[in-house]
Design a protein around this motif. Structure first.
Motif, short mmCIF file in Angstrom:
data_model
loop_
_atom_site.label_atom_id
_atom_site.label_comp_id
_atom_site.label_asym_id
_atom_site.label_seq_id
_atom_site.Cartn_x
_atom_site.Cartn_y
_atom_site.Cartn_z
N GLY A 188 0.56 -1.27 0.04
CA GLY A 188 0.20 0.27 0.05
C GLY A 188 1.26 1.13 0.56
O GLY A 188 0.04 2.03 0.48
N CYS A 189 2.52 1.01 -0.18
CA CYS A 189 3.22 2.71 0.13
C CYS A 189 2.63 3.15 -1.54
O CYS A 189 2.25 2.88 -2.14
CB CYS A 189 5.11 1.86 -0.73
N GLY A 190 2.45 5.07 -0.61
CA GLY A 190 2.12 5.74 -1.50
C GLY A 190 0.86 6.72 -1.53
O GLY A 190 0.67 7.27 -2.05
N ALA A 191 0.10 5.55 -1.35
CA ALA A 191 -0.96 5.84 -0.96
C ALA A 191 -1.67 7.67 0.19
O ALA A 191 -2.02 8.32 -0.58
CB ALA A 191 -1.97 4.89 -0.38
N ASP A 192 -0.42 7.49 0.68
CA ASP A 192 -0.56 9.01 2.30
C ASP A 192 -0.26 10.05 0.78
O ASP A 192 -1.35 10.70 1.57
CB ASP A 192 0.23 8.59 2.70
N PRO A 193 0.79 10.30 -0.01
CA PRO A 193 1.05 11.34 -0.92
C PRO A 193 -0.20 11.36 -2.22
O PRO A 193 -0.45 12.39 -2.67
CB PRO A 193 2.67 11.74 -1.19
N VAL A 194 -0.40 9.94 -2.41
CA VAL A 194 -0.76 9.79 -3.28
C VAL A 194 -2.57 9.95 -3.43
O VAL A 194 -3.49 10.85 -4.43
CB VAL A 194 -0.32 9.25 -4.86
N ALA A 195 -3.56 8.94 -2.84
CA ALA A 195 -4.93 8.83 -2.98
C ALA A 195 -5.08 9.92 -1.95
O ALA A 195 -6.28 9.74 -1.59
CB ALA A 195 -4.75 7.89 -2.68
N ASP A 196 -4.32 10.98 -1.22
CA ASP A 196 -5.04 12.50 -0.36
C ASP A 196 -5.38 13.66 -1.34
O ASP A 196 -4.25 13.07 -2.37
CB ASP A 196 -4.53 12.26 0.90
N ALA A 197 -6.39 14.36 -0.31
CA ALA A 197 -6.33 15.43 -0.43
C ALA A 197 -4.78 15.96 -0.89
O ALA A 197 -4.29 15.92 0.19
CB ALA A 197 -7.56 15.80 -0.20
N ASN A 198 -4.57 17.10 -2.10
CA ASN A 198 -3.80 17.87 -2.07
C ASN A 198 -3.49 19.04 -1.13
O ASN A 198 -3.62 19.96 -1.79
CB ASN A 198 -3.30 17.60 -3.85
#
Length: 589
Positions: A326-336
């Protein structure tokens, strides 16, 4: 690891691959009248690697063709009748290097150490490495003089005799400007669900392992994999659910969520095999000289290698051919959050203030703190860090940010080898002129422990793969405006909505997750004295030329006492990994 190697004999290119990796399916070699290609990893689909390699050869084998870089996790060398092409996918999970002299390339390999000489090191590389907190490199420089990196999404063209003709980036940058009609949350969720299903489907192999921690991200990936298998869309195969179990310390609180996640995944795929790995005895920095020293390049996350290695070993024992995270969800799948910067620089200050106030209320922070983090710091990153250092300094780790020179890096070495230029370049990479776009570029390199995966690939028989960092997923999220993605107090609102029919309610409603701070503190308690001894006994001359060793040792002592923060600890971890790497390089030479 030398997975492939291209050399010239009497002016004729000779391409060879590692037999052991080819037998494991990690390297695919194809040929046709147009030429031949060797692909490390997979193009298009992890399940059908032969078809993907042939497609790559057909696309690049046509005379004068310049197709976009296809999706996948790979590094490839294509030897055509009229030219030679070196390329990597945009995510750059698998390395590729070339050694050049006098405008001519004389060797290509997936191992920088295999091409370089231990006595000919590039000091500028170490200055760039010591700037920032990236998990893997993203610049042309390597530790060895004359050895260059093929960048993610780049195509390097050579003549048949090795003359360098050009280097072209064929990355497709996702649009970050909001669409004319702002989509609602449910529309945004539908788009993300489709992109994630495609990303997971591309990465599934014959025996797919999914790392499951009980959080929204990893559980969501595993549930999508289970659904695809149950529906027959992923093709026949097996699913392994890989988890670490902690019976003591803070991470015990994750156990109920983990059990709930495994139960729900097996409801969709009853044949899925849960593999629970006891990790109570694991600590960060276990066997650190090995994990940090034996890697092809120094890498900042070597301290966390013991935990990942324990999981990798369990997956390898079951014959898994890919491991999804699940790496990468914090920066990619959250609001920018850097949309606030876009509003400020385009003069919409009233709207920026309104949205910043909503961010502050939703994240339980002050308005001034939000504006500083997402508007002021991206605009003036180096100045902001200098101010923080003045306010919070007084100790070695106090006030140390992402780009500042750490106190243990000698000023003379930094001046002589371009540390100032390196920190400027790194700050521009992380923030850039449009931070809302740079966020996704940087996320690809900061979020995943790929150097560890690469180092262990021959032993494990698989690479890590990260659906949330798939170009389709990144493009989908980057097009969404803040109005469609941000919900105060509900992080990753689009992702939660996209997986609402799959995630159990307690996991879907989680706002925070227990971090791995306990593993880090335990590792420093257990190995702090060993790390200090490693620094003080270092024999490589570059270490004392580069570092004030006693100041670095003081940083370790402060970290043992809990002083500093994640940014300053990352900087210290990077330096310790570099010491171990140089020491092992000395022993090897």
């Amino acid at each position: 690891m030398d997975a492939l190697r291209l050399e010239w004999s009497d002016g004729v290119p000779r391409l060879r691959t590692a037999d052991a990796l080819a037998r494991q399916g990690l390297v695919t070699t194809v040929s046709s009248p147009a030429g031949s290609a060797a692909v490390v990893g997979w193009v298009g689909s992890a399940r059908d690697r032969l078809t993907g390699a042939r497609g790559l050869l057909d696309a690049y084998g046509r005379q004068g063709a310049a197709p976009p870089v296809p999706a996948g996790d790979y590094a490839a060398v294509v030897v055509c009748r009229d030219r030679i092409l070196l390329t990597r996918d945009e995510q750059a999970r698998i390395p590729l290097f070339f050694r050049m002299s006098g405008g001519r390339v004389n060797a290509v390999s997936t191992s920088a150490r295999g091409l370089g000489r231990a006595t000919e090191l590039e000091p500028r590389y170490f200055c760039r490495y010591l700037t920032g907190n990236m998990a893997q490199p993203h610049t042309d420089l390597t530790p060895f003089t004359g050895v260059h990196r093929v960048l993610g999404g780049e195509v390097v063209e050579l003549s048949r005799t090795g003359q360098l003709r050009g280097r072209t980036s064929r990355r497709v940058r996702p649009a970050t400007d909001p669409p004319a009609d702002d989509p609602h949350l449910d529309e945004a969720a539908q788009g993300l669900r489709l992109a994630l299903e495609n990303a997971v489907g591309r990465r599934m192999g014959t025996t797919t392992a999914c790392h499951v921690s009980g959080g929204t991200d990893s559980t969501g990936v595993a549930l999508l994999a289970a659904r695809l298998l149950a529906a027959g869309r992923g093709g026949p195969g097996e699913l392994v659910l890989l988890s670490g179990r902690f019976c003591h310390g803070e991470l015990v609180a994750e156990q109920p969520y983990l059990e709930l996640a495994l139960e729900e995944i097996r409801r969709h795929a009853p044949a899925a095999r849960p593999v629970i790995v006891d990790a109570d005895d694991v600590a960060d920095f276990d066997d650190f000289p090995h994990h940090a020293g034996d890697a092809d390049e120094p890498h900042a996350h070597a301290f966390r290698a013991p935990f990942w290695s324990r999981l990798h070993g369990a997956a390898a024992g079951l014959g898994c051919d890919t491991l999804l995270t699940g790496c990468g969800a914090d920066p990619v799948a959250d609001a920018n959050p850097f949309h606030l910067h876009r509003l400020a620089r385009t003069g919409r200050l009233r709207e920026m203030t309104r949205q910043a106030r909503a961010w502050a209320e939703g994240s339980e922070r002050g308005l001034r703190e939000v504006v500083y983090a997402y508007v002021v710091q991206p605009a003036f990153p180096l100045t902001a860090e200098r101010i923080t250092a003045l306010v919070r300094g007084g100790t070695v780790l106090g006030g140390l940010g992402t780009f500042d020179r750490p106190r243990w890096l000698r000023p003379g070495f930094a001046r002589a080898h371009g540390f100032r230029e390196a920190r400027i370049a790194e700050s521009r990479f992380v923030f850039g002129r449009r931070p809302e776009r740079s966020l996704y570029d940087a996320a690809n390199y900061v979020a995943a422990p790929d150097p560890l995966s690469w180092h262990r690939a021959e032993q494990d028989g698989f690479f890590l793969s990260h659906p949330f960092l798939d170009p389709e997923v990144v493009a989908t999220m980057s097009r969404l405006p803040a109005a469609a993605t941000f919900r105060p107090g509900r992080p990753k609102a689009v992702l939660r909505e996209a997986l609402a029919d799959l995630l159990p309610a307690p996991i879907r409603g989680r706002a925070v997750k227990v971090p791995f701070d306990d593993l880090y503190a335990r590792g420093l308690r257990r190995h702090g004295d060993e790390l200090i001894a490693l620094c003080r006994s270092a024999r490589h001359p570059l270490i004392t030329e580069m570092f004030d060793v006693e100041t670095l040792c003081q940083a370790v002592r402060e970290a043992q006492l809990g002083m500093g923060n994640a940014y300053s600890w990352d900087r210290m971890n990077s330096s310790l990994a570099l010491v171990a790497w140089l020491e092992r390089l000395t022993a090897g030479s």
